[in-house]
Structures are given as structure tokens and as C-alpha cells.
Write a protein that holds these residues in place. Structure first.
Motif, PDB file in Angstrom:
ATOM      1  N   GLN A  41      -0.188 -34.997   6.968  1.00  0.00           N
ATOM      2  CA  GLN A  41      -2.118 -35.080   7.038  1.00  0.00           C
ATOM      3  C   GLN A  41      -1.958 -34.430   5.305  1.00  0.00           C
ATOM      4  O   GLN A  41      -3.067 -35.763   4.808  1.00  0.00           O
ATOM      5  CB  GLN A  41      -3.075 -33.140   7.085  1.00  0.00           C
ATOM      6  CG  GLN A  41      -2.432 -33.800   8.928  1.00  0.00           C
ATOM      7  CD  GLN A  41      -3.103 -35.073   9.456  1.00  0.00           C
ATOM      8  OE1 GLN A  41      -4.304 -35.471   8.870  1.00  0.00           O
ATOM      9  NE2 GLN A  41      -2.868 -36.106  10.437  1.00  0.00           N
ATOM     10  N   CYS A  42      -1.295 -34.616   4.462  1.00  0.00           N
ATOM     11  CA  CYS A  42      -0.747 -34.929   2.958  1.00  0.00           C
ATOM     12  C   CYS A  42      -2.055 -33.981   2.077  1.00  0.00           C
ATOM     13  O   CYS A  42      -2.683 -34.449   1.420  1.00  0.00           O
ATOM     14  CB  CYS A  42      -1.336 -35.996   1.995  1.00  0.00           C
ATOM     15  SG  CYS A  42       0.123 -37.362   2.500  1.00  0.00           S
ATOM     16  N   LEU A  43      -2.261 -33.097   2.376  1.00  0.00           N
ATOM     17  CA  LEU A  43      -3.020 -31.334   2.884  1.00  0.00           C
ATOM     18  C   LEU A  43      -2.438 -30.585   1.637  1.00  0.00           C
ATOM     19  O   LEU A  43      -0.962 -31.098   0.847  1.00  0.00           O
ATOM     20  CB  LEU A  43      -3.186 -30.609   3.494  1.00  0.00           C
ATOM     21  CG  LEU A  43      -3.332 -30.639   5.329  1.00  0.00           C
ATOM     22  CD1 LEU A  43      -3.762 -29.698   5.712  1.00  0.00           C
ATOM     23  CD2 LEU A  43      -5.418 -31.365   4.372  1.00  0.00           C
ATOM     24  N   SER A  44      -3.269 -30.492   0.130  1.00  0.00           N
ATOM     25  CA  SER A  44      -3.127 -30.128  -0.630  1.00  0.00           C
ATOM     26  C   SER A  44      -3.420 -28.723  -0.837  1.00  0.00           C
ATOM     27  O   SER A  44      -3.740 -27.894  -1.108  1.00  0.00           O
ATOM     28  CB  SER A  44      -3.598 -30.228  -2.293  1.00  0.00           C
ATOM     29  OG  SER A  44      -5.303 -29.600  -1.882  1.00  0.00           O
ATOM     30  N   THR A  45      -2.047 -27.781  -0.025  1.00  0.00           N
ATOM     31  CA  THR A  45      -1.728 -26.556   0.481  1.00  0.00           C
ATOM     32  C   THR A  45       0.290 -26.037  -0.374  1.00  0.00           C
ATOM     33  O   THR A  45       0.716 -27.608   0.545  1.00  0.00           O
ATOM     34  CB  THR A  45      -2.035 -26.166   1.845  1.00  0.00           C
ATOM     35  OG1 THR A  45      -2.076 -24.716   1.649  1.00  0.00           O
ATOM     36  CG2 THR A  45      -1.269 -26.656   2.797  1.00  0.00           C
ATOM     37  N   LYS A  46       0.603 -24.843  -0.483  1.00  0.00           N
ATOM     38  CA  LYS A  46       1.726 -24.845  -0.354  1.00  0.00           C
ATOM     39  C   LYS A  46       1.829 -23.962   0.507  1.00  0.00           C
ATOM     40  O   LYS A  46       1.286 -22.698   0.757  1.00  0.00           O
ATOM     41  CB  LYS A  46       1.843 -24.294  -1.677  1.00  0.00           C
ATOM     42  CG  LYS A  46       2.085 -24.817  -2.722  1.00  0.00           C
ATOM     43  CD  LYS A  46       1.802 -23.734  -3.988  1.00  0.00           C
ATOM     44  CE  LYS A  46       1.444 -24.948  -5.067  1.00  0.00           C
ATOM     45  NZ  LYS A  46       1.736 -24.958  -6.247  1.00  0.00           N
ATOM     46  N   VAL A  47       3.034 -24.530   2.000  1.00  0.00           N
ATOM     47  CA  VAL A  47       3.837 -23.806   2.894  1.00  0.00           C
ATOM     48  C   VAL A  47       4.704 -22.295   2.522  1.00  0.00           C
ATOM     49  O   VAL A  47       5.367 -22.627   1.816  1.00  0.00           O
ATOM     50  CB  VAL A  47       3.769 -24.182   3.835  1.00  0.00           C
ATOM     51  CG1 VAL A  47       4.087 -23.766   5.338  1.00  0.00           C
ATOM     52  CG2 VAL A  47       2.754 -25.613   4.305  1.00  0.00           C
ATOM     53  N   VAL A  48       4.835 -21.324   2.707  1.00  0.00           N
ATOM     54  CA  VAL A  48       5.763 -20.043   2.582  1.00  0.00           C
ATOM     55  C   VAL A  48       5.726 -19.433   3.974  1.00  0.00           C
ATOM     56  O   VAL A  48       4.585 -19.429   4.709  1.00  0.00           O
ATOM     57  CB  VAL A  48       4.426 -18.998   2.113  1.00  0.00           C
ATOM     58  CG1 VAL A  48       6.192 -17.636   2.057  1.00  0.00           C
ATOM     59  CG2 VAL A  48       4.817 -19.460   0.535  1.00  0.00           C
ATOM     60  N   LEU A  49       7.045 -19.517   4.237  1.00  0.00           N
ATOM     61  CA  LEU A  49       7.282 -19.327   5.769  1.00  0.00           C
ATOM     62  C   LEU A  49       8.053 -17.814   6.000  1.00  0.00           C
ATOM     63  O   LEU A  49       8.593 -17.155   4.342  1.00  0.00           O
ATOM     64  CB  LEU A  49       8.066 -20.378   6.620  1.00  0.00           C
ATOM     65  CG  LEU A  49       7.593 -21.618   6.931  1.00  0.00           C
ATOM     66  CD1 LEU A  49       8.402 -22.329   6.635  1.00  0.00           C
ATOM     67  CD2 LEU A  49       6.251 -21.536   7.656  1.00  0.00           C
ATOM     68  N   MET A  50       7.391 -17.720   6.635  1.00  0.00           N
ATOM     69  CA  MET A  50       8.317 -15.693   6.963  1.00  0.00           C
ATOM     70  C   MET A  50       9.181 -15.931   7.793  1.00  0.00           C
ATOM     71  O   MET A  50       9.367 -16.261   9.001  1.00  0.00           O
ATOM     72  CB  MET A  50       7.871 -14.517   7.443  1.00  0.00           C
ATOM     73  CG  MET A  50       6.213 -14.297   5.772  1.00  0.00           C
ATOM     74  SD  MET A  50       5.084 -13.160   6.140  1.00  0.00           S
ATOM     75  CE  MET A  50       3.881 -14.066   7.507  1.00  0.00           C
ATOM     76  N   THR A  51      10.483 -15.495   8.244  1.00  0.00           N
ATOM     77  CA  THR A  51      11.958 -15.651   9.220  1.00  0.00           C
ATOM     78  C   THR A  51      12.075 -14.209   8.984  1.00  0.00           C
ATOM     79  O   THR A  51      11.797 -13.257   8.354  1.00  0.00           O
ATOM     80  CB  THR A  51      12.255 -17.022   9.301  1.00  0.00           C
ATOM     81  OG1 THR A  51      13.016 -16.550  10.183  1.00  0.00           O
ATOM     82  CG2 THR A  51      12.810 -16.260   7.977  1.00  0.00           C
TER      83      THR A  51
END
Length: 206
Positions: A78-88
């Protein structure tokens, strides 16, 4: 006076105690604000359809309905202007390569302390990419022997689809699907497709 805008964060985590604890921790920082909290990726996608994208999405990977990786894929598509941070957790180094291919900016161990999490959020907000050293080392040693097509067939098989249904879904012949599944079983030294899917999921390849 020029006040710096706060970094807004959408927290996505299926365990309510962890979700609330992270929200409380991050909200104590003067430059961070919690935009919303969601219990899975599907809720997060619905939120993103109704509200402006937050600065950062902090999401668990393994969740019901829609995973963190699926959510990251949605953000990219969706080309969203947000940065994704994942937890694992330590046990899934295979997730890292898949996450990076989706443009994920941060990868944090759930075992990390609170100061590390806060520092990572700040760094990502400033444009840096953050990956826990332990996970990065494990990812370098993690070699996935499966091809993309083998993983696709195995993923559908793990969802309970029969060979015919997998073939229709992937626009392949049933014979080709059987070959892909057979190769995956052989490469993973598994006893059958269910066992192969279990091994691949444990590694974080599916």
C-alpha cells in the motif's frame, strides 16, 4: 518555539499483558505517543484503512489471523508512510531475511530489555535500521534450502489444502505440486508434508 512532532506508534501484539506493558513503557517517553493498540495484524490493517499511518508500527510476528510479516507486506504493497519494527524470539532466525525483503526497519528480540527497545524505536524514527546482533548472527548461519515455489506449496499444505487445491491456487499442475512437496520433504529430511511444514515453521521459513 519549534516543537518537534511526536513519533506515533501502533502496537500490534496478541498477548494483552505484553501489549499494555509496551504501551505504558513507550508512553513514558516525551517524544513518543501511542496511536493505538491492536491484538493482531487484521485489526492493524483495518486501523490503517481508517486512520493516518503512524510513524512506526511495532508488531509481534506470530499472531492469529494476520501475522506481523503479512502486516509488513500490506504496508509495502500500500506504500504506506510508516516504518515497521518486528518483535520475535531467539528460535526464529529465518524470519529476518523475509522481513528485510519486505522493507522492515527493525528486528527486536522479545528477550531484550526495555532500554534497548526504547533506543531501537528512537533509532528507527531517525531513519536507522536496527537488528539485534544475536539475530543477525543467527540469520547469517541460517540457510533456507527451499525454493520460493516449494515454500508456497508447503505453506498451503500446512493450511490443510489438498494437492488439487494447492495446484489451483498456484496455477500449477497437480504433478508439479507433488514434485515441489516431495523436494521440500527430501530437503528437510522430513517424513511427510506435515512434518516438512512443521520443520520449516520452526525455522521461520514459512
Amino acid at each position: 518555539m519549534n516543537l518537534k512532532a511526536k513519533t506515533t506508534i501502533l502496537i500490534v501484539e496478541d498477548q494483552s499483558l505484553i501489549r499494555d506493558a509496551i504501551a505504558m513503557l513507550l508512553s513514558l517517553e516525551d517524544d513518543l505517543a501511542i496511536a493505538a493498540k491492536c491484538s493482531n495484524g487484521q485489526e492493524a490493517i483495518e486501523y490503517l484503512r481508517e486512520y493516518p499511518a503512524p510513524s512506526i508500527i511495532l508488531s509481534d510476528i506470530e499472531m492469529p489471523l494476520v501475522t506481523g510479516l503479512d502486516l509488513a507486506a500490506h504496508v509495502t504493497e500500500q506504500c504506506l508512510s510508516t516504518k515497521v519494527v518486528l518483535m520475535t524470539t531467539f528460535s526464529k532466525p529465518g524470519y529476518i531475511k523475509r522481513a528485510l525483503s519486505l522493507g522492515v526497519k527493525g528486528f527486536i528480540l522479545k528477550e531484550s530489555d526495555s532500554d534497548y527497545l526504547i533506543d531501537a524505536i528512537h533509532k528507527v524514527s531517525e531513519g536507522e535500521k536496527v537488528i539485534s546482533t544475536e539475530l543477525a548472527i543467527m540469520a547469517l548461519d541460517d540457510n533456507n534450502p527451499l525454493s520460493k515455489k516449494e515454500m508456497a506449496a508447503l505453506k498451503l499444505a500446512s493450511d490443510g489444502l489438498k494437492t488439487q487445491d494447492i495446484a489451483q491456487s498456484l496455477f500449477l499442475s497437480e504433478g508439479t505440486v507433488r514434485n515441489y512437496l516431495s523436494e521440500a520433504i527430501s530437503k528437510l529430511d522430513a517424513t511427510n508434508r506435515v512434518d516438512a511444514a512443521r520443520i520449516a515453521k520452526q525455522k521461520g521459513w514459512l
